[in-house]
Design a protein around this motif. Structure first.
Motif, PDB file in Angstrom:
ATOM      1  N   PRO A 177      58.579  40.388  54.502  1.00  0.00           N
ATOM      2  CA  PRO A 177      57.521  39.989  54.252  1.00  0.00           C
ATOM      3  C   PRO A 177      57.155  39.231  52.734  1.00  0.00           C
ATOM      4  CG  PRO A 177      57.677  42.576  53.494  1.00  0.00           C
ATOM      5  CD  PRO A 177      59.370  41.486  53.720  1.00  0.00           C
ATOM      6  N   PRO A 178      56.342  38.634  52.932  1.00  0.00           N
ATOM      7  CA  PRO A 178      55.883  37.608  51.718  1.00  0.00           C
ATOM      8  C   PRO A 178      55.350  37.965  50.661  1.00  0.00           C
ATOM      9  CG  PRO A 178      53.852  36.878  53.426  1.00  0.00           C
ATOM     10  CD  PRO A 178      55.015  37.685  54.018  1.00  0.00           C
ATOM     11  N   ALA A 179      54.865  37.179  49.541  1.00  0.00           N
ATOM     12  CA  ALA A 179      53.613  37.781  48.827  1.00  0.00           C
ATOM     13  C   ALA A 179      51.769  37.903  49.397  1.00  0.00           C
ATOM     14  CB  ALA A 179      53.408  37.000  47.778  1.00  0.00           C
ATOM     15  N   LEU A 180      51.751  39.783  49.385  1.00  0.00           N
ATOM     16  CA  LEU A 180      50.969  40.458  50.834  1.00  0.00           C
ATOM     17  C   LEU A 180      49.491  40.333  49.900  1.00  0.00           C
ATOM     18  CD1 LEU A 180      53.117  42.660  52.737  1.00  0.00           C
ATOM     19  CD2 LEU A 180      52.231  40.640  53.174  1.00  0.00           C
ATOM     20  N   LEU A 181      48.723  40.176  50.088  1.00  0.00           N
ATOM     21  CA  LEU A 181      47.307  40.689  49.458  1.00  0.00           C
ATOM     22  C   LEU A 181      46.792  41.264  50.738  1.00  0.00           C
ATOM     23  CD1 LEU A 181      45.932  37.104  47.553  1.00  0.00           C
ATOM     24  CD2 LEU A 181      46.617  39.107  46.745  1.00  0.00           C
ATOM     25  N   GLY A 182      45.384  41.737  50.142  1.00  0.00           N
ATOM     26  CA  GLY A 182      44.278  42.488  51.222  1.00  0.00           C
ATOM     27  C   GLY A 182      43.878  43.423  50.615  1.00  0.00           C
ATOM     28  N   PRO A 183      42.682  44.347  51.355  1.00  0.00           N
ATOM     29  CA  PRO A 183      42.464  45.525  51.281  1.00  0.00           C
ATOM     30  C   PRO A 183      42.976  46.678  51.344  1.00  0.00           C
ATOM     31  CG  PRO A 183      41.574  44.525  53.320  1.00  0.00           C
ATOM     32  CD  PRO A 183      42.520  43.863  52.921  1.00  0.00           C
ATOM     33  N   ASP A 184      42.882  47.438  50.649  1.00  0.00           N
ATOM     34  CA  ASP A 184      42.651  48.671  51.167  1.00  0.00           C
ATOM     35  C   ASP A 184      44.279  49.188  51.173  1.00  0.00           C
ATOM     36  OD1 ASP A 184      40.310  49.171  52.202  1.00  0.00           O
ATOM     37  OD2 ASP A 184      41.523  48.915  54.333  1.00  0.00           O
ATOM     38  N   GLY A 209      48.863  47.064  43.540  1.00  0.00           N
ATOM     39  CA  GLY A 209      49.959  46.541  43.675  1.00  0.00           C
ATOM     40  C   GLY A 209      49.692  44.967  42.345  1.00  0.00           C
ATOM     41  N   ASP A 210      51.024  44.224  42.590  1.00  0.00           N
ATOM     42  CA  ASP A 210      50.903  42.617  41.923  1.00  0.00           C
ATOM     43  C   ASP A 210      50.519  42.652  42.377  1.00  0.00           C
ATOM     44  OD1 ASP A 210      52.878  43.728  40.149  1.00  0.00           O
ATOM     45  OD2 ASP A 210      54.087  41.909  40.756  1.00  0.00           O
ATOM     46  N   GLN A 211      50.458  41.485  43.761  1.00  0.00           N
ATOM     47  CA  GLN A 211      49.573  40.476  44.173  1.00  0.00           C
ATOM     48  C   GLN A 211      48.251  40.440  44.183  1.00  0.00           C
ATOM     49  OE1 GLN A 211      50.878  37.566  44.859  1.00  0.00           O
ATOM     50  NE2 GLN A 211      53.052  38.606  44.587  1.00  0.00           N
ATOM     51  N   ASN A 212      47.449  41.764  44.310  1.00  0.00           N
ATOM     52  CA  ASN A 212      45.940  42.895  44.194  1.00  0.00           C
ATOM     53  C   ASN A 212      46.049  42.329  42.675  1.00  0.00           C
ATOM     54  OD1 ASN A 212      45.766  41.782  46.518  1.00  0.00           O
ATOM     55  ND2 ASN A 212      45.330  44.405  46.951  1.00  0.00           N
ATOM     56  N   ALA A 213      46.780  42.531  41.823  1.00  0.00           N
ATOM     57  CA  ALA A 213      45.935  43.010  40.625  1.00  0.00           C
ATOM     58  C   ALA A 213      46.241  41.500  39.934  1.00  0.00           C
ATOM     59  CB  ALA A 213      47.372  43.523  39.399  1.00  0.00           C
ATOM     60  N   ARG A 214      47.101  40.623  41.123  1.00  0.00           N
ATOM     61  CA  ARG A 214      47.803  39.313  40.164  1.00  0.00           C
ATOM     62  C   ARG A 214      45.732  38.099  40.890  1.00  0.00           C
ATOM     63  NH1 ARG A 214      52.135  38.481  41.147  1.00  0.00           N
ATOM     64  NH2 ARG A 214      52.714  38.813  38.744  1.00  0.00           N
ATOM     65  N   ASP A 251      38.506  38.838  52.506  1.00  0.00           N
ATOM     66  CA  ASP A 251      37.993  40.031  52.714  1.00  0.00           C
ATOM     67  C   ASP A 251      38.860  40.996  51.036  1.00  0.00           C
ATOM     68  OD1 ASP A 251      37.811  39.867  55.197  1.00  0.00           O
ATOM     69  OD2 ASP A 251      39.703  40.252  56.195  1.00  0.00           O
ATOM     70  N   THR A 252      39.955  40.658  50.271  1.00  0.00           N
ATOM     71  CA  THR A 252      40.592  40.845  49.297  1.00  0.00           C
ATOM     72  C   THR A 252      39.632  41.468  48.404  1.00  0.00           C
ATOM     73  OG1 THR A 252      42.980  40.669  49.762  1.00  0.00           O
ATOM     74  CG2 THR A 252      42.787  41.084  47.603  1.00  0.00           C
ATOM     75  N   VAL A 253      38.569  39.963  48.194  1.00  0.00           N
ATOM     76  CA  VAL A 253      37.806  39.969  47.339  1.00  0.00           C
ATOM     77  C   VAL A 253      36.312  41.228  47.205  1.00  0.00           C
ATOM     78  CG1 VAL A 253      36.340  38.636  45.980  1.00  0.00           C
ATOM     79  CG2 VAL A 253      38.658  37.367  46.082  1.00  0.00           C
ATOM     80  N   THR A 254      36.294  41.270  48.735  1.00  0.00           N
ATOM     81  CA  THR A 254      35.168  42.146  49.041  1.00  0.00           C
ATOM     82  C   THR A 254      35.555  43.158  48.382  1.00  0.00           C
ATOM     83  OG1 THR A 254      34.665  40.469  50.349  1.00  0.00           O
ATOM     84  CG2 THR A 254      33.732  42.898  51.050  1.00  0.00           C
ATOM     85  N   TRP A 255      37.152  43.605  49.020  1.00  0.00           N
ATOM     86  CA  TRP A 255      37.614  45.116  48.879  1.00  0.00           C
ATOM     87  C   TRP A 255      37.303  45.373  47.163  1.00  0.00           C
ATOM     88  CZ3 TRP A 255      41.915  46.382  46.459  1.00  0.00           C
ATOM     89  CH2 TRP A 255      42.633  47.963  46.252  1.00  0.00           C
TER      90      TRP A 255
END
Length: 356
Positions: free
Chosen positions: A160-167, A172-177, A308-312
Motif C-alpha cells: 500500500p502507499p501512504a493511505l488517506l480516507g474516511p472512517d 492514524g499517521d496520514q490522516n493525523a498529518r 472525503d477525508t476532510v469532510t469526515w
C-alpha cells in the motif's frame, strides 16, 4: 469462504473486512478486545505475538490476511514496532502456512522498497535499507514473508502507499498529518514527494485477492498516485478552498530537524507534527511503475480522497468548520454525512483496536 484477518480493526484492515463482508465471505478476526468487534464477524481473542491465538485464528481458513502492524514514525515506540511488526509476522505467517491456507496475504508498505537508485519501484524491486525504525521493522517482516514464499507457501505481498480516507478508527499517521496541515501546524515541508492512495482502493484490492478474484502472483501494489509535496498541498487547498501557506525545503536539509524532533519526542508528552521518518520518506520516495499490478483496481483521484477525508474529519469533530473550509458540512448535515461514511456500504468497520 472463511477468511482469517489480523489487524481487522485498524484503518486498512477495517475497510478490507467491510469489503469482504459485502461479498458474502465469513470473516474471523484476531482481537484483544472482542467487545469492540462487530457482531457480523467471528472473533478469536488474543494478540498477534501469541502462537496459540494465531493457530486458532487460521484453523480451517481458506485465506489469511495479515494486516496487523504498528504504523508510526513516533520514536517512543521502537520496541513495540519490533514486537508487533516482526515477531507478529513470524507467528501469524508460520501458523497460516502450517494450517494450509490457500492464500496468505502479507501487508507490507511501498516504503520498504526505498531508498532506491531506480526511477520507479515494481514487483521485481529489492527491499531497501532504510535508516528509520518503522521502515526497518517492515523490511524485516517482509523478509519473513519472502522466505515463506521462496519455499512454496502461497504468500502474496501487497505494497500500500501512504493511505488517506474516511472512517479511520484511530486517526492514524496520514490522516493525523492532514489534520495537522489543516490546523496550520506544518508550514514547512520537505521537497520531493510521496505515494498517496485511498484506503478504500487498497481494501478493494485485498478483498479481490483474498476472495480469489485475482490470479495469484508474488506481489501487488495498492492503487495510488505519486504526488510531490507541492501537489499534496495544492490538493488540500483545492479540497478546502483555503490558502494553507507553506515553505518547501530540500528534504535532506530538514534531516537534523527531524532527528532533533525524534529525540525531543521521547520526553515530550504530546505528539509532535515533525518526524524524521516522514521527512525520510519524502526524501527517498519514487513513483510506482505504472505497469505494476493493482488487481485491476484503479486509483481514484487524489482530490476526491482528500475531500472525503476532510469532510469526515469535520463531521466527526476532529477539525473545525473553518479548518475544513469548503469541505465542511453544516451541523444539521453532520450526522447524515457521518452515517453515510460509516454505514454498511462505506467500506469501514468502526472499532478502537489497532494492533490485533
Amino acid at each position: 469462504m472463511l477468511i482469517a484477518v489480523t489487524g481487522g480493526t485498524g484503518f486498512l484492515g477495517a475497510h478490507t473486512v467491510a469489503a469482504l463482508l459485502r461479498r458474502g465471505h465469513r470473516v474471523r478476526l484476531l482481537a484483544r478486545d472482542p467487545g469492540r468487534v462487530p457482531s457480523t464477524v467471528d472473533v478469536v481473542t488474543g494478540d498477534v505475538t501469541d502462537p496459540v491465538a494465531a493457530r486458532r485464528l487460521v484453523a480451517g481458513a481458506d485465506a489469511v490476511l495479515h494486516a496487523a502492524g504498528v504504523y508510526t514514525f513516533d520514536s517512543r515506540r521502537r520496541d513495540e514496532l519490533w514486537r508487533v511488526n516482526v515477531r507478529g509476522t513470524e507467528v501469524v505467517l508460520g501458523a497460516a502456512r502450517r494450517a494450509g491456507a490457500g492464500r496468505i496475504v502479507h501487508v507490507s508498505t511501498v516504503g520498504t522498497l526505498y531508498p532506491t537508485t531506480a526511477p520507479s519501484v515494481g514487483p521485481a524491486s529489492p527491499v531497501g535499507e532504510p535508516r528509520e525504525a518503522y521502515l526497518q521493522s517492515k523490511v524485516v517482516a517482509e523478509g519473513i514473508a519472502r522466505r515463506h514464499a521462496s519455499v512454496g507457501a502461497p504468500v502474496v505481498v501487497t505494497y500500500p502507499p501512504a493511505l488517506l480516507g474516511p472512517d479511520d478508527p484511530h486517526l492514524g499517521d496520514q490522516n493525523a498529518r492532514l489534520r495537522a496541515v489543516l490546523r496550520g501546524l506544518t508550514p514547512i515541508w520537505p521537497g520531493r514527494g510521496l505515494p498517496l492512495g485511498d484506503v478504500r482502493d487498497s481494501a478493494e484490492l485485498h478483498a479481490r485477492l483474498l476472495g480469489g478474484e485475482v490470479p495469484a502472483r508474488a506481489a501487488f501494489f495498492g492503487p495510488g498516485n505519486f504526488l510531490t509535496t507541492r501537489d499534496y498541498l495544492a490538493t488540500a487547498r483545492a479540497a478546502t478552498g483555503r490558502a494553507l501557506p507553506a515553505v518547501f525545503v530540500p528534504p535532506r536539509a530538514l534531516y537534523p530537524v527531524g532527528r532533533f524532533a525524534d529525540r525531543l519526542q521521547r520526553v515530550w508528552p504530546w505528539a509532535l507534527p515533525v518526524q524524521y521518518g516522514a521527512i525520510h520518506v519524502c526524501a527517498t520516495a519514487v513513483p510506482v511503475d505504472p505497469d505494476a499490478p493493482t488487481g485491476g483496481v484503479a486509483a481514484r483521484p487524489a482530490l476526491e480522497t482528500v475531500r472525503d477525508t476532510v469532510t469526515w474529519l469535520h463531521a466527526t469533530g476532529r477539525i473545525t468548520g473553518r479548518q475544513a473550509g469548503s469541505a465542511a458540512v453544516s451541523t444539521s448535515d453532520a450526522d447524515g454525512v457521518s452515517a453515510a461514511l460509516t454505514g454498511p456500504g462505506s467500506g469501514a468497520v468502526q472499532t478502537e483496536e489497532v494492533l490485533s
